[in-house]
Design a protein around this motif. Structure first.
Motif, PDB file in Angstrom:
ATOM      1  N   GLU A 176       0.804  -1.228   0.000  1.00 61.81           N
ATOM      2  CA  GLU A 176       0.000   0.000   0.000  1.00 61.81           C
ATOM      3  C   GLU A 176       0.835   1.276   0.000  1.00 61.81           C
ATOM      4  OE1 GLU A 176      -4.147  -0.443   2.112  1.00 61.81           O
ATOM      5  OE2 GLU A 176      -2.612  -1.272   3.425  1.00 61.81           O
ATOM      6  N   ASN A 177       2.121   1.161   0.259  1.00 64.28           N
ATOM      7  CA  ASN A 177       2.924   2.385   0.357  1.00 64.28           C
ATOM      8  C   ASN A 177       3.525   2.822  -0.968  1.00 64.28           C
ATOM      9  OD1 ASN A 177       5.089   0.703  -0.133  1.00 64.28           O
ATOM     10  ND2 ASN A 177       5.885   0.762   1.954  1.00 64.28           N
ATOM     11  N   GLY A 178       3.216   2.117  -2.051  1.00 62.59           N
ATOM     12  CA  GLY A 178       3.717   2.493  -3.363  1.00 62.59           C
ATOM     13  C   GLY A 178       5.151   2.094  -3.629  1.00 62.59           C
ATOM     14  N   GLY A 179       5.747   1.326  -2.713  1.00 59.74           N
ATOM     15  CA  GLY A 179       7.148   0.968  -2.864  1.00 59.74           C
ATOM     16  C   GLY A 179       7.439  -0.035  -3.957  1.00 59.74           C
ATOM     17  N   CYS A 346      -5.894  -7.454  -0.219  1.00 64.22           N
ATOM     18  CA  CYS A 346      -5.151  -6.202  -0.259  1.00 64.22           C
ATOM     19  C   CYS A 346      -3.663  -6.458  -0.056  1.00 64.22           C
ATOM     20  CB  CYS A 346      -5.671  -5.258   0.833  1.00 64.22           C
ATOM     21  SG  CYS A 346      -4.838  -3.655   0.871  1.00 64.22           S
ATOM     22  N   ALA A 347      -2.853  -5.698  -0.788  1.00 60.77           N
ATOM     23  CA  ALA A 347      -1.401  -5.730  -0.607  1.00 60.77           C
ATOM     24  C   ALA A 347      -0.859  -7.148  -0.643  1.00 60.77           C
ATOM     25  CB  ALA A 347      -1.010  -5.032   0.696  1.00 60.77           C
ATOM     26  N   ALA A 348      -1.138  -7.835  -1.748  1.00 62.39           N
ATOM     27  CA  ALA A 348      -0.773  -9.243  -1.823  1.00 62.39           C
ATOM     28  C   ALA A 348      -0.185  -9.584  -3.191  1.00 62.39           C
ATOM     29  CB  ALA A 348      -1.991 -10.118  -1.549  1.00 62.39           C
ATOM     30  N   ASP A 372       0.328  -1.113   5.824  1.00 69.04           N
ATOM     31  CA  ASP A 372       0.361  -2.570   5.953  1.00 69.04           C
ATOM     32  C   ASP A 372       1.455  -3.157   5.086  1.00 69.04           C
ATOM     33  OD1 ASP A 372      -1.631  -2.786   7.793  1.00 69.04           O
ATOM     34  OD2 ASP A 372      -3.221  -2.934   6.308  1.00 69.04           O
ATOM     35  N   GLY A 373       1.894  -4.350   5.458  1.00 67.99           N
ATOM     36  CA  GLY A 373       2.965  -5.012   4.729  1.00 67.99           C
ATOM     37  C   GLY A 373       2.450  -5.787   3.536  1.00 67.99           C
ATOM     38  N   GLU A 374       2.928  -7.020   3.361  1.00 64.79           N
ATOM     39  CA  GLU A 374       2.601  -7.781   2.164  1.00 64.79           C
ATOM     40  C   GLU A 374       2.292  -9.230   2.533  1.00 64.79           C
ATOM     41  OE1 GLU A 374       5.713  -7.368  -0.731  1.00 64.79           O
ATOM     42  OE2 GLU A 374       6.099  -5.293  -0.149  1.00 64.79           O
ATOM     43  N   ILE A 375       1.546  -9.864   1.661  1.00 69.45           N
ATOM     44  CA  ILE A 375       1.309 -11.301   1.748  1.00 69.45           C
ATOM     45  C   ILE A 375       1.734 -11.918   0.418  1.00 69.45           C
ATOM     46  CG2 ILE A 375      -0.533 -13.045   1.661  1.00 69.45           C
ATOM     47  CD1 ILE A 375      -1.872 -11.578   3.950  1.00 69.45           C
ATOM     48  N   ILE A 376       2.499 -13.001   0.487  1.00 63.72           N
ATOM     49  CA  ILE A 376       2.948 -13.712  -0.709  1.00 63.72           C
ATOM     50  C   ILE A 376       2.449 -15.150  -0.614  1.00 63.72           C
ATOM     51  CG2 ILE A 376       4.926 -14.504  -2.046  1.00 63.72           C
ATOM     52  CD1 ILE A 376       6.497 -12.123  -1.004  1.00 63.72           C
ATOM     53  N   ALA A 377       1.746 -15.595  -1.649  1.00 66.73           N
ATOM     54  CA  ALA A 377       1.186 -16.955  -1.639  1.00 66.73           C
ATOM     55  C   ALA A 377       1.518 -17.656  -2.949  1.00 66.73           C
ATOM     56  CB  ALA A 377      -0.326 -16.897  -1.444  1.00 66.73           C
ATOM     57  N   GLY A 378       2.005 -18.888  -2.831  1.00 68.82           N
ATOM     58  CA  GLY A 378       2.322 -19.681  -4.010  1.00 68.82           C
ATOM     59  C   GLY A 378       1.078 -20.161  -4.735  1.00 68.82           C
TER      60      GLY A 378
END
Length: 715
Positions: A176-179, A346-348, A372-378
């Protein structure tokens, strides 16, 4: 705020390109004529034609700027206004029919400002259309406003001359931070987006992505909006800065602004009632219906947005569906399903073949000190009903999560696992390999399902849908390592294999470290079963690859040539659903940085080449995996070794087929499922007979073929 200015009436329809941005020696139409390269001979109207037009209540500030062909029928233009240079193509005394619409060719009750109209168009009640190139046999019915700016970008993340940098459109993905922002462009693939959002510390690489995107376009002002041949637009409100392909069907939309809509007769796109689409790109063969709101987005080919879905700052891969729910700041690989009203993503980064259940809330807890951070799912990610997850979390392929609130960050390293909360004992529970043990039908059906849904006519990338592939097999090896480590630590033994290979039932509980960021325990269920299952799956994976890609004639020589190339299990990366060996991916990115690759077209060409190489890469990976899991020297792979392996693979295939049947048959033998039917006969009418299940029957024929192939190899 904006302000109204007064300009002499005779200038309406002219000066589209501001004088400051008009190249020397060029008029304001030069780009329009390049866009619409026509071999037609246009002419001025005759006095008789002007007389007929005016009798039909048409008007123009200058009839000399209304150009027509020799196939012009003035009687089929009524109650319309013309401003600026308007060119009208051939006309016929016919009507155009589309579904239940029948409209005469011509222009009726419309206001046309500096447009090119193709052959046999039917424009009815188009209240305002300015600076558009309209194709042949196009129907425009009851459209309120269609306009174009001289600096139109059609959804691409570029700037035109004089635009401030702050007006550039970015997609803020994965965070969400545009990074991890990227510039969208027409033709962008999930692989492009994924590579760009990664490696943010590599400034040189990031600059190259930015540069080759800008190189795709120029900063010249003056391009017109376009509507392709045979496109139908009806009962819609606002179109601004749009590029629409051929054969599209658009009805009842509220707003299309700064968008490209790809469409052809073979892969036509449809957009329906109440949709508002702003700053986006839509791929071929897409469907967007019923109150969808999408802003700063890319919708890849053969995907769908429906029933009030909200897609914001997100990329949705090919052959996917999102309906009813809300998706923000996410990068989603192909074959994603999310169709429940109250799910939220969101943010995934979701790596494809995924399914979001009702009530799932993946991300945006809003309980941290910053964004918020991130979620990574295979691949194969499946958060179940009412699952709530916390950032940052990471999940191996085919993770199924049971209903519950997961209040802590998770790092699930086991593929095909079930993750649940043991509320009674306040602990996390993980069952590795759950899908194979308890729901083989759903797991194995996935491969067939996604292959059949892949509607791409041009498959420029090999999308991996198989459940056993280099990415999942590598995760299996990680899972085996985690199981051994957990057993060793939980039981305080130096040799976990002795315990794992003991077939006796045990009561010891095995706990995991570093799976959840909390002080509570994480229980690993069925470690022995999953350990042996994982090893068996690796061996089965190798045999399947050999049977598919190695000729049984000259088997020993073929295997030897593969072994001689060197066997080392390599890491693969899921790049937009295309699996690429990490070494080759590094070469690709280095070639981009060194400018040996200098465009997105060249990147896409490399994806195609890597796709061509993938079958061999996968075969080599399977043999390296076989060497590692059997702990044998490939030079000692003799007839006895292979025969035992083939026999086990046949048994595994039989087990898979049996479990597919058994897991599905549970639904037919469960008395609580049967109780809603008056009889078994009624149940069979409603849900179909078990023996008529096409997927189960397909497995039976596949087993027979597998058995026959095994005989070929063993002989």
């Amino acid at each position: 705020m904006g302000y109204i200015i007064k300009v002499p009436l005779n200038r309406i329809g002219y000066d589209f390109i501001p004088a400051d941005y008009l190249p020397e020696g060029k008029d304001e139409y030069y780009l329009r004529f390049e866009q619409n390269k026509s071999n037609k001979n246009y002419r001025n109207l005759t006095e008789e034609e002007i007389r007929i037009l005016e009798l039909n209540n048409n008007e123009s500030t200058d009839w000399n700027d209304v150009l027509v062909t020799d196939k012009f029928i003035p009687q089929q233009i009524k109650r319309s206004k013309f401003f600026g240079l308007v060119r009208i193509g051939d006309m016929e005394e016919v009507y155009l029919e589309y579904r239940d619409i029948r409209l005469p060719v011509g222009i009726y009750n419309s206001q046309i400002i500096s447009c090119d109209l193709g052959d046999c168009v039917a424009l009815h009640q188009v209240r305002y259309i300015a600076h558009f190139i309209v194709g042949n046999e196009v129907i425009l019915l009851n459209v309120n406003e269609m306009e174009t700016s001289s600096n139109a970008k059609f959804g691409n993340g570029i700037l035109k001359e004089g635009d401030p940098e702050k007006s550039r459109i970015f997609l803020e993905l994965c965070n969400e931070n545009g990074g991890r922002s990227v510039l969208p462009f027409d033709g962008m693939q999930a692989a492009d987006v994924y590579l760009w959002t990664r490696n943010r510390q590599d400034k040189e690489l990031q600059k190259r992505f930015f540069d080759i995107t800008n190189q795709k376009f120029n900063d010249i002002r003056g391009y017109y909006s376009e509507i392709g041949d045979r496109t139908v637009i009806k009962n819609s409100h606002t179109f601004k800065n749009v590029k629409i392909g051929s054969d599209a069907y658009i009805k009842g939309v509220s707003k299309l602004k700064n968008v490209t809509i790809n469409s052809t007769s073979e892969a036509y796109t449809q957009i329906g009632e109440g949709c508002e689409l702003v700053n986006g790109i839509i791929g071929y063969g897409c469907r967007v219906f019923y109150g969808v709101k999408a802003v700063r987005f890319i919708l890849s080919s053969y995907s769908q947005l429906k029933y009030g879905a909200r897609l914001i700052n997100s990329f949705l891969g090919d052959n996917s569906t999102i309906s009813c729910c809300e998706v923000l700041n996410s990068l989603i690989f192909p074959a994603h399903e999310q169709h429940h009203n109250n799910s939220f993503l969101c943010a995934a980064l979701i790596k494809g073949q995924s399914n979001m259940a009702a009530g799932a809330t993946v991300g945006s807890n809003h309980n941290s000190r910053g964004a918020d951070g991130e979620i990574i799912a295979g691949r194969g990610f499946w958060p179940g009903l009412c699952v709530s997850l916390k950032h940052n979390s990471r999940f191996a392929s085919y993770t199924l999560i049971v209903k519950g609130d997961f209040l802590h960050e998770l790092d699930i390293k086991f593929p095909f696992s079930l993750v649940s909360n043991d509320v009674t004992h306040d602990r996390l529970v993980i069952v590795p390999g759950y899908w194979f043990m308890y729901n083989m039908y759903a797991l194995m059906r996935n491969t067939n399902k996604f292959i059949s849904r892949d509607k791409r006519s041009f498959k420029n990338q090999y999308f991996e849908y198989d459940i056993l592939a280099p990415d999942t097999v590598n995760e299996i090896f990680t899972g085996i390592k985690e199981i051994k480590s957990a057993v060793s630590k939980s039981l305080n033994i130096s040799d976990p294999l002795q315990w794992l290979n003991n077939n006796e039932k045990t009561t010891e509980e095995i706990f995991l470290d570093n799976a959840e960021f909390s002080k509570r325990k994480v229980l690993l269920l069925k470690p022995k079963e999953s350990f042996h299952l994982f090893k068996k799956l690796v061996r089965y994976y190798a045999v399947c690859q050999i049977m598919e890609h190695v000729d049984p004639n000259g088997f020993n020589d073929n295997i030897k040539s593969l072994i001689d190339k060197g066997l080392k299990r390599e890491e693969f990366e899921n790049v937009g659903s295309q699996l690429i060996p990490v070494s080759k991916l590094d070469d690709l990115l280095n070639n981009l940085k060194s400018e040996q690759i200098d465009s997105w077209d060249e990147m896409h060409s490399n994806y195609r080449q890597l796709s061509s190489d993938y079958v061999q890469d996968k075969l080599q990976h399977s043999l390296a995996s076989l060497q590692e899991i059997t702990e044998t020297d490939p030079q000692n792979w003799n007839a006895e070794f292979w025969n035992e392996l083939f026999d086990e693979a046949l048994q595994t295939k039989k087990w898979i087929c049996d479990e597919i049947y058994n897991s599905r048959s549970k639904d037919y033998h469960n008395p609580f499922r049967l109780m809603v039917y008056e009889s078994e006969a009624e149940m069979n009418e409603v849900v179909g007979k078990l023996e008529d299940n096409s997927f189960i029957n397909l497995q039976s024929s596949e087993f027979e073929n597998f058995q026959s192939r095994i005989k070929d190899f063993k002989s």
